[in-house]
Design an enzyme around this catalytic site. Structure first.
Site, PDB file in Angstrom:
ATOM      1  N   GLU A   1       1.124  -1.149   0.138  1.00 38.54           N
ATOM      2  CA  GLU A   1      -0.110  -0.092  -0.052  1.00 38.54           C
ATOM      3  C   GLU A   1       0.958   1.116   0.017  1.00 38.54           C
ATOM      4  O   GLU A   1       1.452   1.573   0.982  1.00 38.54           O
ATOM      5  CB  GLU A   1      -0.907   0.081   1.309  1.00 38.54           C
ATOM      6  CG  GLU A   1      -1.848  -1.015   1.380  1.00 38.54           C
ATOM      7  CD  GLU A   1      -3.064  -0.785   0.332  1.00 38.54           C
ATOM      8  OE1 GLU A   1      -3.327   0.153   0.028  1.00 38.54           O
ATOM      9  OE2 GLU A   1      -3.609  -1.789   0.105  1.00 38.54           O
TER      10      GLU A   1
ATOM     11  N   CYS B   1      -2.145   9.507   2.580  1.00 39.01           N
ATOM     12  CA  CYS B   1      -1.927   8.945   1.349  1.00 39.01           C
ATOM     13  C   CYS B   1      -2.786   9.253   0.046  1.00 39.01           C
ATOM     14  O   CYS B   1      -2.031   9.362  -0.988  1.00 39.01           O
ATOM     15  CB  CYS B   1      -1.627   7.375   1.555  1.00 39.01           C
ATOM     16  SG  CYS B   1      -3.237   6.661   2.143  1.00 39.01           S
TER      17      CYS B   1
END
Ligand code: NAD
Length: 459
Positions: free
Chosen positions: A208, A242
């Site tokens: 990720e 993010c």
């Protein structure tokens, strides 16, 4: 030490203790109790590391883990049960099914920006799938990492879970062990190190990662709402998210107006001096502070913000206008409260701009024009696409969350998360009587071959 921990977790997994649904339920319940009974301590620890406001920690970390645990607990029985599958005619009569079995001992490596969510949500999915877990939280958020270590040891089964605190040396030592899955969240540089280490044991990985998530805006939308939503998505956790909009691509007719309204939204959210607001977070450490202030140079005209204070690790919510594609702020993922606005001719130019760069974790489109939306959906590639809403896809256990290309490998949340930590095993059962398989046994006589052809045609 890492050897002892790995052996303990492996022994526990091999004993079968983590497999029964009753054990998984008990651990998920313990996880929820752990969060409910320690809310305040968690909020304080995250505040100590990141200056994160209490409501952000509650809403974007604790509540999301609670929701995920509730969601998977209700469904994991169904997900792990047998699923009947049709069988090839050549084997008939026969039965086939698939079932999900836990992978084994999982390693979860988490970053500092959402230290609770990004440590515990993968753990929840791993528990639901019946795994033992070793968690390595980030050394950059040491207060919450330490608290997580203490709480996990106190609330969860100590033979099946471990938290290893420490620096990259500890992670390096862990990466030498033959884990059954590695789930890494963080930057791409370390992502490559993780994948290389995993290759030695053929360990599957989920990565990720991050990237520069673009946000396109045209004249068809309500600019006030667009500005507020972009400001919220960008300046939550001081831009250290993010999937925060990294930069804005705006058409010339509305670009300046949009910039002014984002600046207005900043004042609405955080007041005239955001430094005084208890709702605005700080930069994680001096290294990132220095990196971010370095990005301010030659970034375009300052619309708002720009103030910095190293001692307080404070960078004001900053909007830059007319940024050049070659500016330092466009060369790397910003991961801080700086929002460059670039002017692009139209949607086509924005799509070309996005496609010339690494595939982002998210892309956001503020346009009500159906053709424009269709073009972004069809002609750009990103982990996720949000229409008029940044961060929205993050907040649902029903939507897979993950990147593509440079922004990651694999996805999780809800069923996708359960699948990450499971191996789907295929089972075939062919009764011995009648032994219809005789048709494929050698010798392949003309009669047998003809029979096979006839049955193949009929099926
Ligand atoms: P970080 O520096 O905390 O590193 C993440 C983890 O990697 C930590 O546990 C750390 O101990 C470990 N690590 C660091 N150096 C290592 C090394 N040399 N060898 C082995 N392990 C090492 O976090 P970060 O990388 O600064 O995180 C920010 C990045 O993460 C951004 O790019 C952001 O976009 C991305 N991110 C992605 C997601 C997502 O869900 N896709 C979520 C949050 C952050």
């Amino acid at each position: 030490m890492t050897s002892d921990i790995f052996s303990r977790l492996q022994r526990t997994f091999r004993s079968g203790r983590t497999k029964p649904l009753s054990w998984r339920r008990s651990q998920l319940d313990a996880m929820r109790r752990m969060l409910a009974e320690n809310k305040q301590a968690i909020i304080e620890a995250v505040r100590a590391d990141l200056g994160k406001p209490a409501s952000e920690t509650l809403l974007m970390e604790i509540d999301l883990v609670m929701d995920e645990a509730r969601f998977v607990r209700r469904r994991m029985g169904m997900w792990s049960s047998r699923h009947p599958k049709p069988i090839h005619w050549l084997l008939q009569p026969a039965f086939g099914w698939t079932l999900a079995e836990p992978k084994g001992v999982a390693l979860v490596i988490s970053p500092w920006n959402y230290p609770v969510l990004l440590s515990l949500e993968p753990m929840v999915d791993a528990i639901a799938a019946g795994n033992a877990v070793c968690l390595k939280p980030s050394e950059l958020s040491p207060t919450i990492s330490h608290l997580l270590a203490e709480l996990v040891a106190r609330y969860l089964d100590p033979d099946a879970f471990a938290v290893v605190e420490g620096s990259p040396e500890e992670t390096t030592a862990l990466l030498e062990k033959p884990f059954d899955h590695i789930f890494y969240t963080g930057g791409g540089r370390v992502g490559r190190i993780v994948m290389e280490a995993a290759a030695k044991h053929l360990t599957p990985v989920t990565l990720e990662l991050g990237g520069k998530s673009p946000c396109f805006v045209d004249h068809t939308v309500n600019l006030n709402t667009a500005a507020r939503r972009i400001a919220w998505g960008k300046f939550t956790n001081a831009g250290q998210t993010c999937v925060a909009p990294d930069y804005v691509l705006a058409t010339p007719d509305i670009a300046q107006m949009l910039a002014d309204r984002i600046a207005l939204a900043v004042t609405e959210f955080y007041g005239d001096d955001p430094r005084q607001s208890s709702d605005f977070a700080r930069i994680v450490n001096e290294r990132h502070f220095d990196r971010l202030t370095g990005l301010l140079a030659d970034g375009g005209r300052l619309v708002c913000g720009g103030q910095t204070d190293r001692a307080d690790r404070y960078i004001a919510p900053t909007v830059l206008f007319g940024t050049s594609p070659d500016a330092p702020v466009m060369r790397e993922e910003i991961f801080g409260p700086i929002l460059p606005i670039l002017v692009v001719r139209d949607a086509d130019a924005a799509i070309d701009f996005i496609n010339e760069r690494s595939r982002p974790l998210a892309a956001y489109v503020f346009s009500r024009d159906a053709e424009t939306r269709k073009r972004f959906e069809r002609d750009t590639s990103s982990g996720a696409l949000g229409y008029a809403i940044p961060l929205g896809h993050l907040i649902s256990s029903r939507l897979p969350f993950g990147g593509v290309g440079g922004s990651g490998i694999g996805a999780y949340h809800g069923k996708e998360g359960f699948k990450v930590f499971s191996h789907v095993k295929t089972v075939v059962d062919k009764p011995q009587f009648p032994d219809t398989l005789q048709v494929v046994y050698p010798p392949f006589t003309t009669l047998r071959q003809a029979l096979i052809r006839i049955v193949a045609k009929l099926s």
